[in-house]
Design a protein around this motif. Sequence first.
Motif, mmCIF file in Angstrom:
data_model
loop_
_atom_site.group_PDB
_atom_site.id
_atom_site.type_symbol
_atom_site.label_atom_id
_atom_site.label_comp_id
_atom_site.label_asym_id
_atom_site.label_seq_id
_atom_site.Cartn_x
_atom_site.Cartn_y
_atom_site.Cartn_z
ATOM 1 N N ARG A 1 0.822 -1.216 0.000
ATOM 2 C CA ARG A 1 0.000 0.000 0.000
ATOM 3 C C ARG A 1 0.859 1.271 0.000
ATOM 4 N NH1 ARG A 1 -3.570 -2.742 -2.160
ATOM 5 N NH2 ARG A 1 -5.156 -3.763 -0.899
ATOM 6 N N ASP A 2 2.076 1.181 0.566
ATOM 7 C CA ASP A 2 2.993 2.320 0.595
ATOM 8 C C ASP A 2 3.805 2.457 -0.693
ATOM 9 O OD1 ASP A 2 2.157 3.049 3.131
ATOM 10 O OD2 ASP A 2 3.830 2.064 4.159
ATOM 11 N N GLY A 3 3.593 1.550 -1.652
ATOM 12 C CA GLY A 3 4.269 1.644 -2.939
ATOM 13 C C GLY A 3 5.618 0.953 -3.015
ATOM 14 N N GLU A 4 5.983 0.189 -1.996
ATOM 15 C CA GLU A 4 7.280 -0.484 -1.980
ATOM 16 C C GLU A 4 7.410 -1.586 -3.031
ATOM 17 O OE1 GLU A 4 8.755 -1.563 1.918
ATOM 18 O OE2 GLU A 4 7.685 0.139 2.801
ATOM 19 N N GLY B 1 6.035 -1.082 -6.063
ATOM 20 C CA GLY B 1 5.707 -0.359 -7.289
ATOM 21 C C GLY B 1 4.347 0.293 -7.158
ATOM 22 N N THR B 2 4.214 1.471 -7.732
ATOM 23 C CA THR B 2 2.962 2.215 -7.604
ATOM 24 C C THR B 2 1.788 1.513 -8.280
ATOM 25 O OG1 THR B 2 3.544 3.546 -9.536
ATOM 26 C CG2 THR B 2 4.109 4.449 -7.364
ATOM 27 N N GLU B 3 2.062 0.685 -9.284
ATOM 28 C CA GLU B 3 0.968 -0.024 -9.970
ATOM 29 C C GLU B 3 0.268 -1.042 -9.073
ATOM 30 O OE1 GLU B 3 4.719 -2.373 -10.898
ATOM 31 O OE2 GLU B 3 4.182 -0.277 -10.705
ATOM 32 N N MET C 1 -0.254 -0.469 -5.667
ATOM 33 C CA MET C 1 -0.740 0.163 -4.438
ATOM 34 C C MET C 1 -2.224 -0.092 -4.183
ATOM 35 S SD MET C 1 1.420 3.731 -4.512
ATOM 36 C CE MET C 1 0.741 4.388 -2.992
ATOM 37 N N ASP C 2 -3.005 -0.281 -5.240
ATOM 38 C CA ASP C 2 -4.447 -0.501 -5.097
ATOM 39 C C ASP C 2 -4.889 -1.919 -5.446
ATOM 40 O OD1 ASP C 2 -4.935 2.128 -4.283
ATOM 41 O OD2 ASP C 2 -4.968 2.823 -6.351
#
Length: 148
Positions: free
Chosen positions: A88-91, A93-95, A97-98
């Motif tokens: 969720r914190d993007g660790e 990858g941002t793809e 996060m959701d």
Amino acid sequence: MPQSSTSLVGSETAATNAASPQVLLVDDTESNTLVAKAILKRCGSVVPDTAENGLEALEKLRKRRYHLIFMDCMMPEMDGYEATRAIRDGEAGTEHMDVPIVALTANAMQGDREICLASGMSDYLTKPIDPRLLVESLNAWLGRKHGG
């Protein structure tokens, strides 16, 4: 597994591998992994990738796009709660996060569902795995119908 009311998408080979949902199954217990994989494989085009702990899951997520994650909560090295917070914190990858993360846990006490959701998980299933509920969760989170 009993036949559920769900059906395969376009039943002939359930769409093709390109359209197959990418599912990551994270669990440190081999028997749990084998049971969940067998159930998911019966869902037509779903052949899950696996990881044995949260650290391994993060590594896999950094290399490949997944549409859904089934996450055990209690694992060595990095548990499912910590792995979920990292995702969720993007660790990973941002793809990711959701990406929907469904807890698969033996914790079935009052309040355990809330703990999973508070850590960032999207849903909660208890072990032993109920094949019908696993397929229903797969269908709900992927927005498609898969056989069971």
